[in-house]
Design an enzyme around this catalytic site. Structure first.
Site, short mmCIF file in Angstrom:
data_model
loop_
_atom_site.label_atom_id
_atom_site.label_comp_id
_atom_site.label_asym_id
_atom_site.label_seq_id
_atom_site.Cartn_x
_atom_site.Cartn_y
_atom_site.Cartn_z
N GLU A 145 0.97 -1.27 0.05
CA GLU A 145 0.11 0.20 0.03
C GLU A 145 0.92 1.27 -0.07
O GLU A 145 0.76 2.24 1.07
CB GLU A 145 -0.90 0.03 1.21
CG GLU A 145 -2.04 -1.15 1.03
CD GLU A 145 -3.13 -0.99 1.92
OE1 GLU A 145 -3.42 -0.16 2.74
OE2 GLU A 145 -4.12 -1.72 1.60
N GLU A 185 -4.95 -8.64 -0.46
CA GLU A 185 -5.86 -8.30 0.85
C GLU A 185 -7.18 -8.16 0.30
O GLU A 185 -7.71 -7.34 -0.44
CB GLU A 185 -5.14 -7.13 1.61
CG GLU A 185 -4.20 -7.35 2.11
CD GLU A 185 -3.49 -6.00 3.04
OE1 GLU A 185 -4.59 -5.11 3.32
OE2 GLU A 185 -2.32 -5.49 3.12
O1 AHR Z 1 -5.18 -5.83 6.88
C1 AHR Z 1 -5.32 -4.81 7.45
C2 AHR Z 1 -4.60 -3.68 6.79
O2 AHR Z 1 -5.27 -3.13 5.67
C3 AHR Z 1 -3.11 -3.77 6.20
O3 AHR Z 1 -2.16 -3.92 7.28
C4 AHR Z 1 -3.20 -2.93 5.19
O4 AHR Z 1 -2.39 -3.27 4.20
C5 AHR Z 1 -4.64 -2.56 4.79
O5 AHR Z 1 -4.72 -1.39 4.73
#
Ligand code: AHR
Length: 521
Positions: A201, A324
């Site tokens: 990110e 994610e």
């Molecule tokens: O999964 C929780 C958080 O969500 C992670 O650390 C980040 O990559 C995303 O914003």
């Protein structure tokens, strides 16, 4: 007297309404054709990947309790959780973050545990990070689970040298100082590193960068990521999120080679608002349907990013890694908000299954997906409370979908699909996916999104006979039925067998709000 009759009428009306809401009413009949004679691409097992971050009780307590813990453990790993995770046949685990990854210094997590520095986990609750769980413990975990390792390297606050040296520490079989340090710390042979994320990110917690700036940094960091032939991880660039395509666009046009995948993140939020996301339990039907509706948006996001890749990478060298995904709700009352602990209900089970059915359609580019996260964080497989643990409805869906790992996609077509509508939302009543598993068996997954109505799916298999379907069904009385520490098996799959075939068609009865996975013979 008048008041009394009125009161009585109100009670009857309310009872009838409650019954109508609780009991499935009519069964819609839907036609499904499975084109078994027209197989598509492989469905990678990596779509069933996990993500475990140093966040809340995700690693500490959730997986790692230390050798001295009263919780039964083997070398510090809690036995109950490891045994349950082994059952999932986990193909890959992403670690150590997340946002945590871009503050992590790998040297803090090696060597004798009592000498490791204690840091502050700035992203997640500002709590102490003891570094008791580090590189060696992570590889012990993946080896115990038979999974592959996906390392998220620190680009945001680290240097190309630190990242390169971490990879050397893991993979070198020479007598280099770093390889010998690994040996001194108890690991003789190099570990296999299957995937390497170059930052996370980077548009946000990973550095607040612009895509062009990051693309240059990616090129720089990736240049120095060297490891022996035969142990070269696939390199994954940190990409965009939600509907955005600009990260995919910039990275796929600015980075020539040395990039196997671009990540993309998407979280399902019931309300669509980060400031008031919605509750994990006790939600209204409006948030049942909005959650499923918002989940289905990922189909469009994948298509948009795939279109960019088709344009810039027509040879298909770059994968889209959804590393994610999952539900994200408001913090549970009374819990530390920074720990992202949330309950997990039948709704989460449907979210997982709907996502899988979508991912399967896009395996030409979607070569990995990692649910956030494995234990005690967001849409978890497992929740723990000291020495107790439960498997969530999401866990059961991962278990039911195991036959899809490394299977071959089979196209399907629905006819007469009813629509489930509520409030301002409208979604198809059913989603499905079919595949030939590794042993050549035909598997079918069906999800009924409608919380009130059953469906009968008249299923025809083209190019194959279909006499019966057996498998497992997951459903529960309420939209937010869950497993608790007092009732750990309230939501769990039960055996399922289809009704007899009729006119060459299989008759599959799918209850309201359920997930079904069957093998067709
Ligand atoms: O999964 C929780 C958080 O969500 C992670 O650390 C980040 O990559 C995303 O914003």
């Amino acid at each position: 007297m008048k008041t009394c009759i009125h009161h009585f009428r109100v009670i009857i009306a309310a009872t009838l309404f409650t019954l109508a809401m609780a009991l499935p009413t009519t069964a819609a009949t839907v036609k499904l054709t499975i084109e078994a004679d027209n197989p598509g691409l492989p469905i990678s097992r990596y779509i069933y990947g996990q993500f475990a971050e140093h966040l809340g009780r995700g690693i500490y307590e959730g997986i790692w309790v230390g050798e001295d813990s009263p919780i039964p453990n083997t070398n510090g790993f809690r036995d109950d959780v490891i045994d349950a995770l082994k059952e999932l046949q986990i193909p890959v685990i992403r670690w150590p973050g997340g946002c945590f990854a871009d503050e992590y210094n790998w040297r803090d997590g090696i060597g004798p545990r009592d000498q490791r520095p204690v840091k502050v986990n700035n992203h997640w609750g500002g709590v102490e990070e003891t570094n008791a769980f580090g590189t060696h413990e992570f590889f012990d975990l993946v080896e115990m689970l038979g999974a592959d390792a996906y390392i998220a390297g620190n680009l945001g606050s680290g240097s190309p040298r630190e990242m390169a040296e971490w990879l050397e520490y893991m993979t070198s079989d020479t007598a280099s100082t770093l390889a010998n340090l690994r040996r001194k710390n108890g690991r003789d042979k190099p570990w296999k590193v299957a995937f390497w994320g170059v930052g996370n990110e980077t548009w946000g917690c990973g550095g607040n960068m612009r895509p062009e700036f990051y693309a240059d940094l990616y090129r720089q960091f990736a240049t120095f990521l060297k490891s022996p032939e035969g142990n070269r991880p696939k390199k994954v660039a940190s990409g965009g999120y939600d509907i955005h395509t600009n990260w995919t666009e910039t990275l796929s046009s600015m980075v020539e080679g040395n990039m196997d995948g671009i990540s993309h993140h998407y979280y399902t939020i019931p309300t669509g608002e980060w400031s008031a996301k919605g509750k994990s339990t006790g939600f209204p039907e409006k948030e049942w349907i909005s959650t499923l509706f918002n989940t289905m948006k990922i189909d469009e996001f994948i298509k948009l990013n795939k279109a960019v890749l088709e344009k810039n990478d027509p040879e298909g060298k770059i994968g889209l890694y959804l590393d994610e995904w999952g539900t994200w709700y408001d913090p549970e009352p009374g819990r530390e908000p920074g720990f992202l602990y949330q309950q997990n209900t039948l709704r989460d089970a449907l979210v997982a299954a709907i996502n899988f059915n979508i991912f399967h359609k896009h395996t030409d580019r979607v070569r990995m997906a990692n649910i956030a996260q494995t234990v005690n964080v967001l849409q978890a497989m497992i929740l723990t409370d000291k020495d107790k643990m439960i498997m969530t409805p999401t866990y059961h869906v991962f278990h039911m979908y195991k036959p899809f790992q490394d299977s071959t996609f089979i196209p399907i077509e629905f006819r007469n699909m009813p629509t489930y509508k509520h409030a301002d939302y409208s979604v198809p009543m059913l989603t499905a996916s079919a595949a030939k598993d590794k042993d050549g068996n035909l598997v079918l997954a069906l999800v009924n999104l409608d919380p009130h109505n059953n469906a009968t799916v008249m299923t025809r298999v083209e190019g194959d006979s279909a006499k019966s379907a057996t498998g497992r069904l997951l459903t529960a009385p309420k939209m937010d039925s869950l497993n608790s520490f007092d009732a750990p098996n309230a939501v769990r799959p039960v055996s399922y067998k289809s009704a007899d075939s009729k006119d060459g068609q299989l008759v599959l009865d799918i209850p309201a709000k359920s997930v079904l996975v069957v093998t067709i013979k």
